[in-house]
Design a protein around this motif. Structure first.
Motif, PDB file in Angstrom:
ATOM      1  N   VAL A  68      15.153 -26.208 -11.640  1.00  0.00           N
ATOM      2  CA  VAL A  68      16.580 -26.125 -11.933  1.00  0.00           C
ATOM      3  C   VAL A  68      16.942 -24.672 -12.186  1.00  0.00           C
ATOM      4  CG1 VAL A  68      16.835 -28.459 -12.861  1.00  0.00           C
ATOM      5  CG2 VAL A  68      16.165 -26.615 -14.396  1.00  0.00           C
ATOM      6  N   ARG A  69      18.165 -24.307 -11.794  1.00  0.00           N
ATOM      7  CA  ARG A  69      18.676 -22.964 -12.058  1.00  0.00           C
ATOM      8  C   ARG A  69      20.056 -23.109 -12.713  1.00  0.00           C
ATOM      9  NH1 ARG A  69      18.540 -19.357  -6.859  1.00  0.00           N
ATOM     10  NH2 ARG A  69      18.814 -21.310  -5.724  1.00  0.00           N
ATOM     11  N   PRO A  70      20.110 -23.127 -14.028  1.00  0.00           N
ATOM     12  CA  PRO A  70      21.395 -23.319 -14.693  1.00  0.00           C
ATOM     13  C   PRO A  70      22.365 -22.184 -14.388  1.00  0.00           C
ATOM     14  CG  PRO A  70      19.565 -23.594 -16.219  1.00  0.00           C
ATOM     15  CD  PRO A  70      19.004 -22.993 -14.973  1.00  0.00           C
ATOM     16  N   TYR A  71      23.629 -22.533 -14.371  1.00  0.00           N
ATOM     17  CA  TYR A  71      24.695 -21.593 -14.060  1.00  0.00           C
ATOM     18  C   TYR A  71      25.491 -21.323 -15.338  1.00  0.00           C
ATOM     19  CZ  TYR A  71      28.473 -19.450 -11.342  1.00  0.00           C
ATOM     20  OH  TYR A  71      29.393 -18.577 -10.829  1.00  0.00           O
ATOM     21  N   ALA A  72      25.721 -20.052 -15.667  1.00  0.00           N
ATOM     22  CA  ALA A  72      26.423 -19.683 -16.896  1.00  0.00           C
ATOM     23  C   ALA A  72      27.930 -19.832 -16.730  1.00  0.00           C
ATOM     24  CB  ALA A  72      26.090 -18.239 -17.276  1.00  0.00           C
ATOM     25  N   HIS A 269      30.835 -23.666  -3.874  1.00  0.00           N
ATOM     26  CA  HIS A 269      30.215 -23.552  -5.195  1.00  0.00           C
ATOM     27  C   HIS A 269      30.665 -24.684  -6.112  1.00  0.00           C
ATOM     28  CE1 HIS A 269      28.124 -19.885  -4.541  1.00  0.00           C
ATOM     29  NE2 HIS A 269      29.170 -19.074  -4.542  1.00  0.00           N
ATOM     30  N   PHE A 270      31.974 -24.936  -6.148  1.00  0.00           N
ATOM     31  CA  PHE A 270      32.498 -26.021  -6.974  1.00  0.00           C
ATOM     32  C   PHE A 270      31.760 -27.330  -6.694  1.00  0.00           C
ATOM     33  CE2 PHE A 270      36.929 -24.102  -7.691  1.00  0.00           C
ATOM     34  CZ  PHE A 270      36.777 -24.047  -9.070  1.00  0.00           C
ATOM     35  N   LEU A 271      31.407 -27.544  -5.416  1.00  0.00           N
ATOM     36  CA  LEU A 271      30.815 -28.816  -5.007  1.00  0.00           C
ATOM     37  C   LEU A 271      29.290 -28.788  -5.003  1.00  0.00           C
ATOM     38  CD1 LEU A 271      33.303 -29.806  -2.161  1.00  0.00           C
ATOM     39  CD2 LEU A 271      33.391 -30.330  -4.602  1.00  0.00           C
ATOM     40  N   GLY A 272      28.700 -27.727  -5.576  1.00  0.00           N
ATOM     41  CA  GLY A 272      27.265 -27.736  -5.811  1.00  0.00           C
ATOM     42  C   GLY A 272      26.424 -26.825  -4.949  1.00  0.00           C
ATOM     43  N   LEU A 273      27.027 -26.051  -4.042  1.00  0.00           N
ATOM     44  CA  LEU A 273      26.242 -25.187  -3.160  1.00  0.00           C
ATOM     45  C   LEU A 273      25.980 -23.828  -3.802  1.00  0.00           C
ATOM     46  CD1 LEU A 273      27.872 -25.817   0.334  1.00  0.00           C
ATOM     47  CD2 LEU A 273      25.801 -26.850  -0.626  1.00  0.00           C
ATOM     48  N   ARG A 274      24.764 -23.364  -3.679  1.00  0.00           N
ATOM     49  CA  ARG A 274      24.414 -22.007  -4.110  1.00  0.00           C
ATOM     50  C   ARG A 274      24.448 -21.068  -2.910  1.00  0.00           C
ATOM     51  NH1 ARG A 274      22.417 -21.280  -9.129  1.00  0.00           N
ATOM     52  NH2 ARG A 274      22.039 -23.170 -10.357  1.00  0.00           N
ATOM     53  N   HIS A 275      24.306 -19.779  -3.184  1.00  0.00           N
ATOM     54  CA  HIS A 275      24.192 -18.818  -2.095  1.00  0.00           C
ATOM     55  C   HIS A 275      22.906 -19.068  -1.317  1.00  0.00           C
ATOM     56  CE1 HIS A 275      26.851 -15.842  -4.516  1.00  0.00           C
ATOM     57  NE2 HIS A 275      27.588 -16.581  -3.699  1.00  0.00           N
ATOM     58  N   VAL A 276      22.981 -19.034   0.004  1.00  0.00           N
ATOM     59  CA  VAL A 276      21.755 -19.172   0.792  1.00  0.00           C
ATOM     60  C   VAL A 276      20.818 -18.008   0.513  1.00  0.00           C
ATOM     61  CG1 VAL A 276      22.680 -20.602   2.641  1.00  0.00           C
ATOM     62  CG2 VAL A 276      22.886 -18.122   2.814  1.00  0.00           C
ATOM     63  N   VAL A 277      21.392 -16.836   0.276  1.00  0.00           N
ATOM     64  CA  VAL A 277      20.641 -15.659  -0.149  1.00  0.00           C
ATOM     65  C   VAL A 277      21.472 -14.967  -1.223  1.00  0.00           C
ATOM     66  CG1 VAL A 277      19.713 -13.401   0.497  1.00  0.00           C
ATOM     67  CG2 VAL A 277      19.479 -15.327   2.071  1.00  0.00           C
ATOM     68  N   ASP A 285      17.036 -23.174  -2.397  1.00  0.00           N
ATOM     69  CA  ASP A 285      15.887 -24.081  -2.438  1.00  0.00           C
ATOM     70  C   ASP A 285      15.875 -25.085  -1.289  1.00  0.00           C
ATOM     71  OD1 ASP A 285      15.106 -22.952  -4.939  1.00  0.00           O
ATOM     72  OD2 ASP A 285      16.581 -24.222  -5.957  1.00  0.00           O
ATOM     73  N   LEU A 286      16.742 -24.889  -0.287  1.00  0.00           N
ATOM     74  CA  LEU A 286      16.859 -25.873   0.786  1.00  0.00           C
ATOM     75  C   LEU A 286      15.916 -25.548   1.938  1.00  0.00           C
ATOM     76  CD1 LEU A 286      20.739 -26.270   0.820  1.00  0.00           C
ATOM     77  CD2 LEU A 286      19.036 -27.628  -0.427  1.00  0.00           C
ATOM     78  N   ARG A 331      22.541 -29.153   7.567  1.00  0.00           N
ATOM     79  CA  ARG A 331      22.650 -30.581   7.254  1.00  0.00           C
ATOM     80  C   ARG A 331      22.452 -30.811   5.753  1.00  0.00           C
ATOM     81  NH1 ARG A 331      18.880 -33.738   8.889  1.00  0.00           N
ATOM     82  NH2 ARG A 331      20.132 -35.633   8.895  1.00  0.00           N
ATOM     83  N   SER A 332      21.522 -30.106   5.141  1.00  0.00           N
ATOM     84  CA  SER A 332      21.293 -30.272   3.705  1.00  0.00           C
ATOM     85  C   SER A 332      22.501 -29.805   2.899  1.00  0.00           C
ATOM     86  CB  SER A 332      20.051 -29.492   3.264  1.00  0.00           C
ATOM     87  OG  SER A 332      18.885 -30.034   3.825  1.00  0.00           O
ATOM     88  N   GLN A 333      23.091 -28.688   3.282  1.00  0.00           N
ATOM     89  CA  GLN A 333      24.276 -28.206   2.569  1.00  0.00           C
ATOM     90  C   GLN A 333      25.422 -29.214   2.662  1.00  0.00           C
ATOM     91  OE1 GLN A 333      24.432 -24.360   4.661  1.00  0.00           O
ATOM     92  NE2 GLN A 333      24.472 -23.374   2.655  1.00  0.00           N
ATOM     93  N   ARG A 334      25.638 -29.737   3.864  1.00  0.00           N
ATOM     94  CA  ARG A 334      26.723 -30.703   4.037  1.00  0.00           C
ATOM     95  C   ARG A 334      26.458 -31.969   3.225  1.00  0.00           C
ATOM     96  NH1 ARG A 334      28.426 -30.658  10.372  1.00  0.00           N
ATOM     97  NH2 ARG A 334      29.548 -32.503   9.638  1.00  0.00           N
ATOM     98  N   ASP A 335      25.208 -32.386   3.152  1.00  0.00           N
ATOM     99  CA  ASP A 335      24.885 -33.584   2.400  1.00  0.00           C
ATOM    100  C   ASP A 335      25.114 -33.365   0.907  1.00  0.00           C
ATOM    101  OD1 ASP A 335      23.702 -36.358   2.682  1.00  0.00           O
ATOM    102  OD2 ASP A 335      22.360 -35.512   1.168  1.00  0.00           O
TER     103      ASP A 335
END
Length: 346
Positions: A68-72, A269-277, A285-286, A331-335
């Motif tokens: 897990v990587r918590p977000y501040a 980001h709001f919907l749960g996606l992190r930066h790919v890099v 982590d995808l 596909r993972s990001q969209r899911d």
């Protein structure tokens, strides 16, 4: 549509005399596609790396915690106080969460911490939906009519960057004007205000004309045009409202395409996606997103710039805009987007 309810709120957890780990358990029901976990504390800094790096979340029956990587972020409580918080999303692409009792531990915890867990509504037929809400600062934006038109044009193209219809549908775009009482050059999340208790499933952005700066452990980064939290949090009954994103639109002539991409990135980001890099080159982590093509940082800038990262820089969720090579979400990001707690609120 109502706001997403908090399914349960756990009691404060503490470390006994600083020696025993702070521990809480929570239940994940069968069929849950994702869960958002919010940890709120009065006595810790959201940038306390040593404390938060000790956070562990373990599914039922697992021998080791999940990464897990918590977000501040900051949250405003019902009594008006702004409190430090960390947020994390539990989601596995293409698989439901393991049902049963999950364990959350913060071994270095020495102060009380409130834990809230939110789950998506039961699965329903039809597309995932949400609305966009923009609040224009009347003190900072001179051409309010022009900026509003530019925003509306950009926002109408957001779904094509994320998950095209009919799987994801963005509802009505609502724009209002308020005197926000903040500086035109915003610091990222200096406040979570005003309260927008609209009773709707909306992602809200505060819009000014200046740039956005982000305070970091090593100084201040400037020049951002958008920022949002991971993930969005809906309001509890008398509890914490979801965090508000921020956008900088200098004037009505701002390129609509760049603004649409920026809004879509922040919605991601709001919907749960992190930066790919990330800026420092750290990949997500995808399994099906591209890492930086040349992680050696050939220009020795300490930054993973788009011209160094190849295909990764064309992904909507690359940390930096500018790449001419635009790629669709994996596909993972969209899911992950379609599993979001927020867009499946009742």
């Amino acid at each position: 549509m109502s706001r997403l309810p908090v399914v349960w709120s756990l009691a404060a957890i503490t470390a006994a005399c600083g020696t025993a780990p702070g521990t809480a358990t929570f239940q994940i029901p069968k069929g849950a596609r994702s869960a958002n976990v919010l940890l709120v504390s009065d006595g810790t800094s959201a940038k306390d790396a040593e404390l938060w790096s000790s956070l562990r979340v373990t599914p039922p029956g697992a021998e080791s915690p999940v990464p897990v990587r918590p977000y501040a972020l900051n949250v405003r409580a019902a009594d008006g106080r702004v409190r430090k918080a960390r947020a994390l999303e539990l989601v596995t692409p293409f698989a439901d969460l393991t049902p049963g009792t999950w364990t959350l531990e913060v071994p270095k915890l020495t102060v009380p911490i409130d834990v809230e867990v939110m789950l998506p509504a039961a699965r329903a037929d039809g597309p995932a939906t949400f609305d966009l809400h923009f609040v224009l600062d009347t003190d900072c934006i001179s051409d309010l009519d022009g900026v509003q038109k530019t925003l509306e044009l950009a926002a109408s193209d957001v779904s094509s960057w994320l998950v095209p219809e009919p799987d994801l549908v963005i509802g009505p775009i609502r724009v209002e004007r308020q005197r926000l009482g903040i500086t035109c050059d915003m610091n990222a999340f200096p406040l979570i205000a005003p309260r927008f208790d609209t009773g709707k499933r909306e992602l809200t952005f505060l819009v000014t004309s200046g740039g956005i700066s982000i305070a970091t452990d090593t100084g201040e980064e400037t020049g951002y045009i958008g920022i949002a939290s991971i993930p969005a949090f809906a309001a509890a009954d008398g509890g914490f409202p979801f965090v508000t994103g921020e956008l900088s639109v200098p004037d009505a002539a701002y390129p609509v395409g760049i603004l649409a991409q920026t809004i879509a990135h922040e919605v991601g980001h709001f919907l749960g996606l992190r930066h790919v890099v990330e800026r420092d080159g750290t990949p997500d982590d995808l399994d099906d997103t591209q890492p930086c093509a040349d992680p050696s940082d050939p220009d020795h800038s300490g930054t993973a710039d788009y011209w160094e990262c190849g295909l990764a820089s064309g992904n909507l969720m690359f940390w930096q805009s500018g790449s001419p090579d635009h790629q669709p979400l994996s596909r993972s990001q969209r899911d992950i987007v379609l599993r979001s707690v927020f867009i499946h609120a009742p």
